[in-house]
Write a protein that holds these residues in place. Structure first.
Motif, PDB file in Angstrom:
ATOM      1  N   GLU A  35       0.825  -1.214   0.000  1.00  0.00           N
ATOM      2  CA  GLU A  35       0.000   0.000   0.000  1.00  0.00           C
ATOM      3  C   GLU A  35       0.860   1.264   0.000  1.00  0.00           C
ATOM      4  O   GLU A  35       0.509   2.256  -0.639  1.00  0.00           O
ATOM      5  CB  GLU A  35      -0.959  -0.010   1.193  1.00  0.00           C
ATOM      6  N   GLU A  38       1.701   1.771  -3.488  1.00  0.00           N
ATOM      7  CA  GLU A  38       0.609   2.375  -4.251  1.00  0.00           C
ATOM      8  C   GLU A  38       0.535   3.882  -4.004  1.00  0.00           C
ATOM      9  O   GLU A  38       0.275   4.663  -4.920  1.00  0.00           O
ATOM     10  CB  GLU A  38      -0.715   1.700  -3.903  1.00  0.00           C
ATOM     11  N   GLU A  67      -5.325   5.590  -0.657  1.00  0.00           N
ATOM     12  CA  GLU A  67      -4.068   4.887  -0.330  1.00  0.00           C
ATOM     13  C   GLU A  67      -3.610   5.195   1.091  1.00  0.00           C
ATOM     14  O   GLU A  67      -3.091   4.306   1.775  1.00  0.00           O
ATOM     15  CB  GLU A  67      -2.982   5.230  -1.351  1.00  0.00           C
ATOM     16  N   ASP A  70      -5.573   2.942   3.215  1.00  0.00           N
ATOM     17  CA  ASP A  70      -5.056   1.568   3.148  1.00  0.00           C
ATOM     18  C   ASP A  70      -3.828   1.411   4.045  1.00  0.00           C
ATOM     19  O   ASP A  70      -3.697   0.423   4.781  1.00  0.00           O
ATOM     20  CB  ASP A  70      -4.677   1.206   1.708  1.00  0.00           C
TER      21      ASP A  70
HETATM   22 MG   LIG Z   1      -4.434   0.576  -2.071  1.00  0.00          MG
END
Ligand SMILES: [Mg+2]
Length: 112
Positions: A35, A38, A67, A70
Motif C-alpha cells: 500500500e 501504491e 491509499e 489503506d
Molecule cells: Mg491501495
C-alpha cells in the motif's frame, strides 16, 4: 473516532470474514508495504511543486486519501495483531527524537 475504536472496527471487519489466519505479521507487513508502494506511485514522477499541489485535483485527492487509508488500516491491524499500543509507541518515538534532535540544532542548521 479514536485509534482504539478504529482498531476495534478493523479487528471486527477481519474477524467477520475469518481473515485471522491470513493476518499474520509477515503478511500484514507485506500488505502495508504494498500500500505504501501504491501511495508512492501517485507521486513518483511529479516534480516537488506538482507533488505539493497534487491534492488540489479532486480525482488525485481521492486516490491519495484511499491509499493513505489503506496504509493506516494495515498499520493499525499489524499493531493490533502484534499487541503494540501504536499511540504509546509513536509518542515514545517522538520523545526519543526530541532528545536526539534538540531544537537549537535545527535552528542553527537553518541559519547557515
Ligand atoms: Mg491501495
Amino acid at each position: 473516532m479514536t485509534l482504539e475504536a478504529l482498531t476495534a472496527r478493523q479487528r471486527a471487519f477481519s474477524e467477520a470474514r475469518a481473515w485471522g489466519p491470513f493476518h499474520t505479521p509477515k503478511n500484514l507487513v507485506m500488505a502495508l508495504t504494498g500500500e505504501v508502494g501504491e501511495l508512492t506511485e501517485l507521486f513518483q514522477w511529479l516534480t516537488p511543486t506538482e507533488a505539493e499541489s497534487a491534492t488540489a485535483d479532486p480525482a488525485t485527492r481521492a486516490r491519495v486519501e484511499d491509499e493513505l487509508a489503506d496504509v493506516l488500516l494495515y498499520l493499525v491491524r499489524l499493531a493490533d495483531v502484534l499487541n503494540v499500543d501504536l499511540l504509546a509507541a509513536a509518542n515514545a518515538k517522538i520523545d526519543r527524537n526530541e532528545h536526539r534532535f534538540p531544537t537549537d540544532i535545527g535552528k542553527a542548521a537553518l541559519e547557515k
